[in-house]
Design a protein around this motif. Sequence first.
Motif, short mmCIF file in Angstrom:
data_model
loop_
_atom_site.label_atom_id
_atom_site.label_comp_id
_atom_site.label_asym_id
_atom_site.label_seq_id
_atom_site.Cartn_x
_atom_site.Cartn_y
_atom_site.Cartn_z
N ARG A 45 12.16 0.72 80.58
CA ARG A 45 11.68 1.97 79.37
C ARG A 45 12.15 3.09 80.03
O ARG A 45 12.50 4.11 79.35
N VAL A 48 15.80 3.30 78.63
CA VAL A 48 15.80 3.54 76.95
C VAL A 48 15.69 4.86 76.99
O VAL A 48 16.29 5.69 76.11
N THR A 49 14.78 5.76 77.73
CA THR A 49 14.66 7.12 77.59
C THR A 49 15.57 7.92 77.90
O THR A 49 16.13 8.66 77.41
N LEU A 52 18.08 7.79 75.28
CA LEU A 52 17.73 8.56 74.33
C LEU A 52 18.05 10.04 74.57
O LEU A 52 18.25 10.98 73.45
N VAL A 60 17.61 1.19 66.93
CA VAL A 60 16.79 0.20 67.58
C VAL A 60 17.91 -1.04 67.94
O VAL A 60 17.99 -1.24 69.05
N VAL A 63 20.25 0.54 70.66
CA VAL A 63 19.44 0.59 72.04
C VAL A 63 19.57 -0.94 72.84
O VAL A 63 19.98 -1.02 73.95
N SER A 75 12.87 -3.05 70.80
CA SER A 75 11.73 -2.49 69.77
C SER A 75 10.62 -2.28 70.52
O SER A 75 9.64 -1.41 70.33
N LEU A 78 10.63 0.78 72.86
CA LEU A 78 10.61 2.04 72.13
C LEU A 78 9.38 2.28 71.39
O LEU A 78 8.82 3.51 71.48
N ARG A 82 6.75 5.37 72.09
CA ARG A 82 6.33 6.13 70.98
C ARG A 82 4.75 6.31 71.10
O ARG A 82 4.17 7.36 71.05
N ALA A 87 8.44 9.31 72.62
CA ALA A 87 9.50 9.26 71.49
C ALA A 87 9.02 9.25 70.24
O ALA A 87 7.63 9.01 69.93
N TYR A 89 10.12 8.27 65.87
CA TYR A 89 10.99 7.32 65.18
C TYR A 89 11.11 7.95 63.53
O TYR A 89 10.28 8.47 62.89
N TYR A 98 15.28 6.17 66.69
CA TYR A 98 14.23 6.57 67.63
C TYR A 98 14.91 7.94 68.40
O TYR A 98 16.28 7.92 68.32
#
Length: 122
Positions: A45, A48-49, A52, A60, A63, A75, A78, A82, A87, A89, A98
């Motif tokens: 995560r 992923v952040t 972003l 997605v 990513v 997914s 993400l 969220r 995040a 979307y 996202y």
Amino acid sequence: MIKKVPKDMCEITCFDEEMVERVKPKMEEMNGVELIFKALSDATRLKVTYALTLEKELCVCDVANILGTTTATASHHLRYLRNMGLAKYRKEGKLVFYSIVDEHVRQLVSIAHNHSKEGWSE
């Protein structure tokens, strides 16, 4: 028997009671903040952040390719971000994009990233 106190522990119970009384009530302000750090404590995560923060928004599937995971895994992470308010979307046909929810999240990740690059020791 004399109990040996570790070097990194105080040998008294309180040094500055006035300061303690001033700061202690402010601890309530931190309620909920741990959830942000919990969300970012997972390595995937956090990556992923970070991804972003590098782009305005990411699909997605992109990513998943960036991380080398399945779209289901991407997914899932993400969606978690969220749900934690980090995040947001938007859907465009069959694509889901996202982005970071606000500048605070971007700064938090950037500051942590910069701190990790500085190196630190005791």
